[in-house]
Write a protein that holds these residues in place. Structure first.
Motif, PDB file in Angstrom:
ATOM      1  N   GLN A 104       0.822  -1.213   0.000  1.00  0.00           N
ATOM      2  CA  GLN A 104       0.000   0.000   0.000  1.00  0.00           C
ATOM      3  C   GLN A 104       0.860   1.269   0.000  1.00  0.00           C
ATOM      4  N   GLN A 105       2.152   1.104   0.311  1.00  0.00           N
ATOM      5  CA  GLN A 105       3.079   2.234   0.359  1.00  0.00           C
ATOM      6  C   GLN A 105       3.968   2.313  -0.884  1.00  0.00           C
ATOM      7  N   ALA A 106       3.609   1.590  -1.929  1.00  0.00           N
ATOM      8  CA  ALA A 106       4.423   1.565  -3.150  1.00  0.00           C
ATOM      9  C   ALA A 106       4.510   2.945  -3.784  1.00  0.00           C
ATOM     10  N   GLN A 107       5.696   3.257  -4.327  1.00  0.00           N
ATOM     11  CA  GLN A 107       5.884   4.530  -5.026  1.00  0.00           C
ATOM     12  C   GLN A 107       5.049   4.541  -6.301  1.00  0.00           C
ATOM     13  N   TRP A 108       4.355   5.636  -6.581  1.00  0.00           N
ATOM     14  CA  TRP A 108       3.488   5.860  -7.737  1.00  0.00           C
ATOM     15  C   TRP A 108       2.199   5.037  -7.685  1.00  0.00           C
ATOM     16  N   LYS A 109       1.889   4.466  -6.539  1.00  0.00           N
ATOM     17  CA  LYS A 109       0.673   3.660  -6.434  1.00  0.00           C
ATOM     18  C   LYS A 109      -0.541   4.499  -6.820  1.00  0.00           C
ATOM     19  N   ASP A 110      -1.394   3.943  -7.676  1.00  0.00           N
ATOM     20  CA  ASP A 110      -2.627   4.571  -8.160  1.00  0.00           C
ATOM     21  C   ASP A 110      -2.367   5.802  -9.023  1.00  0.00           C
ATOM     22  N   LYS A 111      -1.109   6.083  -9.365  1.00  0.00           N
ATOM     23  CA  LYS A 111      -0.779   7.221 -10.214  1.00  0.00           C
ATOM     24  C   LYS A 111      -0.264   6.798 -11.581  1.00  0.00           C
ATOM     25  N   ALA A 112       0.208   5.563 -11.692  1.00  0.00           N
ATOM     26  CA  ALA A 112       0.793   5.084 -12.940  1.00  0.00           C
ATOM     27  C   ALA A 112       0.639   3.568 -13.023  1.00  0.00           C
ATOM     28  N   LYS A 113       0.906   3.022 -14.221  1.00  0.00           N
ATOM     29  CA  LYS A 113       0.897   1.569 -14.363  1.00  0.00           C
ATOM     30  C   LYS A 113       2.054   0.935 -13.599  1.00  0.00           C
ATOM     31  N   PHE A 114       3.161   1.668 -13.502  1.00  0.00           N
ATOM     32  CA  PHE A 114       4.328   1.164 -12.787  1.00  0.00           C
ATOM     33  C   PHE A 114       4.222   1.482 -11.294  1.00  0.00           C
ATOM     34  N   THR A 180      -2.937  -9.097 -16.321  1.00  0.00           N
ATOM     35  CA  THR A 180      -4.270  -8.552 -16.138  1.00  0.00           C
ATOM     36  C   THR A 180      -4.154  -7.126 -15.612  1.00  0.00           C
ATOM     37  N   THR A 181      -5.143  -6.305 -15.916  1.00  0.00           N
ATOM     38  CA  THR A 181      -5.114  -4.923 -15.437  1.00  0.00           C
ATOM     39  C   THR A 181      -5.459  -4.829 -13.961  1.00  0.00           C
ATOM     40  N   ASP A 182      -5.930  -5.940 -13.366  1.00  0.00           N
ATOM     41  CA  ASP A 182      -6.339  -5.925 -11.959  1.00  0.00           C
ATOM     42  C   ASP A 182      -5.180  -6.170 -10.989  1.00  0.00           C
ATOM     43  N   TYR A 183      -4.023  -6.577 -11.529  1.00  0.00           N
ATOM     44  CA  TYR A 183      -2.911  -6.910 -10.636  1.00  0.00           C
ATOM     45  C   TYR A 183      -1.597  -6.513 -11.291  1.00  0.00           C
ATOM     46  N   LYS A 184      -0.711  -5.965 -10.480  1.00  0.00           N
ATOM     47  CA  LYS A 184       0.601  -5.554 -10.977  1.00  0.00           C
ATOM     48  C   LYS A 184       1.646  -6.593 -10.588  1.00  0.00           C
ATOM     49  N   ASP A 185       2.198  -7.249 -11.618  1.00  0.00           N
ATOM     50  CA  ASP A 185       3.180  -8.310 -11.408  1.00  0.00           C
ATOM     51  C   ASP A 185       4.574  -7.730 -11.202  1.00  0.00           C
ATOM     52  N   ALA A 237       0.876   8.506 -16.199  1.00  0.00           N
ATOM     53  CA  ALA A 237      -0.212   7.598 -15.839  1.00  0.00           C
ATOM     54  C   ALA A 237      -0.349   6.430 -16.808  1.00  0.00           C
ATOM     55  N   GLU A 238      -0.101   6.637 -18.106  1.00  0.00           N
ATOM     56  CA  GLU A 238      -0.287   5.588 -19.107  1.00  0.00           C
ATOM     57  C   GLU A 238       1.031   5.106 -19.714  1.00  0.00           C
ATOM     58  N   ASP A 239       2.148   5.506 -19.121  1.00  0.00           N
ATOM     59  CA  ASP A 239       3.448   5.086 -19.672  1.00  0.00           C
ATOM     60  C   ASP A 239       3.593   3.567 -19.631  1.00  0.00           C
ATOM     61  N   SER A 240       4.121   2.998 -20.725  1.00  0.00           N
ATOM     62  CA  SER A 240       4.361   1.558 -20.795  1.00  0.00           C
ATOM     63  C   SER A 240       5.849   1.232 -20.734  1.00  0.00           C
ATOM     64  N   LYS A 241       6.659   2.226 -20.431  1.00  0.00           N
ATOM     65  CA  LYS A 241       8.075   1.998 -20.222  1.00  0.00           C
ATOM     66  C   LYS A 241       8.528   2.841 -19.032  1.00  0.00           C
TER      67      LYS A 241
END
Length: 547
Positions: A104-114, A180-185, A237-241
């Motif tokens: 829950q303390q991840a950097q960029w959580k809920d702000k980007a795909k990464f 899946t878009t529901d989980y970040k691997d 927010a939508e960066d893929s790299k």
């Protein structure tokens, strides 16, 4: 082209001397004089100044890291300071495992795909790693250690609150929605020295890459450069790299690295590196890969284990500058073995786990059939050199005993700078680019026949190499493939090739007869008519390998 190539003059040879003649200017007529006068009366054309090149924040960061690396290389090496309390520096494995990052303390959580999660300092990771976040708007910020980012369980509970804010971190890992878009691997991990790992969908961590290897397998001992600082470019927010930078430091070298992480079916990392020699380097290992090979179908060392094979990688593959594909099967030798494949500007090389059949491993815990390989593709000029393979004897699968890297032919001398750009790609099984017949199985046993009188010495081996290709299924048994075998020493006999029942595999077999304890370097490939139709199987064997 020379800077003088644009200067035009007329050179005439006269006897033994050389004269430079300047063309004679013709008289100007009256119309021409009037034209020049009118032109002179026109207002002068004012040229706009060329605007200065405005660099992006990413480019400025890379310049900064490069300058820091260059400056460090001009100074004596300073051992990194460790400012951890003894309780953290000396914690045991169970305590370290009991400290988890709070997702829950991840950097960029809920702000980007990464998302970025951090590793707690301590245990084996006592040297601090500084991590900075670079944002186009707010600039660069140091990430301070925050206890609330971690969960301390069981034996680790008393350690909560002991870490200073300026302690830094052990490393980091990157998460991204792969399946899946529901989980970040988890897709990438940077932890320890200059090690990093990558995976794609359905893959699990095994093989590692490194920033640089110094003096691997040298009697003087290996040097392990380490990434001491990271600059993470905040993703959109939508960066893929994801782009980030790292500063490398060690006794002999420094370096500036740019990483561009592109997750996908096979995750890709684009690497740009500028390295500086602080001291003369005996052996520079570029784009190193580290893996494990305990046992396999071609091994003669036996382990009391129900699993047929235990390894993260089963071979070294190389695509040479001439277009030849080489496959060198890995081994767990009795003694240290260093071999190499020389080339100039290779097209690529890597350690692969080609065999992804569960029945080959029978392991439901380590899942070796799901371990990816890693492939290196040079992206700038590397020149002459060699791909070196180091095989270290081991009795445990917990030890990484396989190392491969590129060694430039020209020595890396104090004060020099070099650039090595390349792409690292995870690979499931074999490479798609490899369109020739591939080596799929290798077997090695005593060449004696059952019940044979006067059986040969145990050093005489029956070698089996299977080549497979889907196109082989269309060949009838009347078509004969031709095996081509060469040895660096020793002799062979009974070389032949036969089609197997699956129709797509042809088996080459021969008896190998060493003449002494000298290692034998073997090369074997197949042709149809005059055309090579398989990769080159390359293997090193020594009679002292026999149990």
């Amino acid at each position: 082209m020379s800077r003088l190539a644009g200067l035009v003059c007329l050179v005439v040879s006269v006897g033994a001397s050389t004269q430079v003649q300047t063309p004679v200017q013709e008289p100007v007529n009256k119309k021409e004089q009037q034209r020049q006068q009118n032109a002179a009366e026109q207002p002068a054309v004012v040229k706009e100044p060329v605007p200065a090149v405005v660099k992006t924040s990413e480019e400025r960061v890379f310049d900064l890291v490069t300058e820091q690396a260059k400056s460090l290389a001009e100074k004596p090496y300073a051992q990194p300071k460790q400012n951890l309390p003894a309780e953290l520096a000396d914690m045991n494995y169970q305590q370290y495992r009991a400290i988890r990052f709070n997702p829950q303390q991840a950097q960029w959580k809920d702000k980007a795909k990464f998302e970025m999660q951090l590793f707690h300092p301590g245990f084996l990771y006592r040297t601090p790693v500084e991590i900075k976040v670079v944002d186009e708007n707010s600039g660069t910020k140091n990430m301070l250690f925050e206890t609330d980012r971690f969960i301390y369980e069981k034996d680790a509970a008393p350690l909560k609150g002991l870490v200073p804010k300026d302690a830094g971190f052990a490393g980091f890992r990157v998460h991204y929605p792969l399946k899946t878009t529901d989980y970040k691997d988890e897709v990438a991990v940077f932890l320890g020295a200059s090690y990093f790992r990558l995976i794609g969908p359905g893959q699990i961590f095994g093989i590692s890459a490194r920033g640089l290897a110094i003096d691997t397998a040298e009697a003087s001992g290996e040097e392990f450069p380490a990434f001491s600082k990271f600059w993470m470019i905040e993703p959109g927010a939508e960066d893929s790299k994801l782009v980030f930078y790292a500063l490398l430091d060690s006794k002999s070298v420094t370096g500036a690295y740019r990483f561009e992480l592109v997750p996908g079916l096979n995750t890709v990392m684009h690497v740009q590196s500028t390295v500086f020699a602080r001291e003369d380097v005996k052996k520079l290992g570029v784009a190193p890969l580290t893996s494990m090979y305990l046992s396999g179908e071609n091994a003669t060392r036996k382990f009391d284990d129900f699993r047929p094979e235990v390894h993260d990688s089963d071979g070294l593959s190389m695509h040479t500058s001439s277009g030849e594909w080489i496959w060198r099967s890995l081994n767990n030798p009795k003694g240290l073995r260093v071999t190499s494949l020389q080339d100039e500007q290779p097209k690529g090389f890597g350690l692969l786990q080609r065999d992804q059949n569960f029945t080959s491993y029978q392991d439901t815990e380590a899942n070796y059939h799901a371990r990816p390989g890693m492939w290196i593709t040079p992206d700038n000029q590397w020149g002459k050199g060699r791909v070196e393979l180091v095989e270290i004897p081991t009795n445990s699968e917990t030890n990484d005993n396989i190392v491969s890297y590129w060694v430039p032919e020209e020595p890396f001398k104090k004060g020099e700078m070099r650039k090595f750009d390349y792409t690292v790609k995870t690979v499931n099984g074999a490479l798609n680019e490899d369109v020739t017949a591939r080596v799929t199985r290798v077997f090695n046993s005593w060449a004696a026949l059952p019940g044979q009188d006067n059986a040969p010495d145990k050093s005489e081996r029956q070698m089996i190499v299977d080549f497979s290709a889907q196109a082989f299924a269309h060949l009838g048994q009347s078509i004969r493939l031709t095996p081509h075998l060469s040895l660096s020493s020793g002799k062979f006999k009974d070389l032949e090739v036969v089609q197997l029942p699956d129709k797509k595999t042809w088996r080459a077999k021969f008896k190998l007869m060493p003449e002494n304890d000298e290692a034998i370097d073997m090369r074997l490939f197949l042709t149809l008519g005059d055309e090579p139709i398989s990769e080159v199987w390359n293997y090193v064997w020594s009679s002292n390998e026999v149990e």
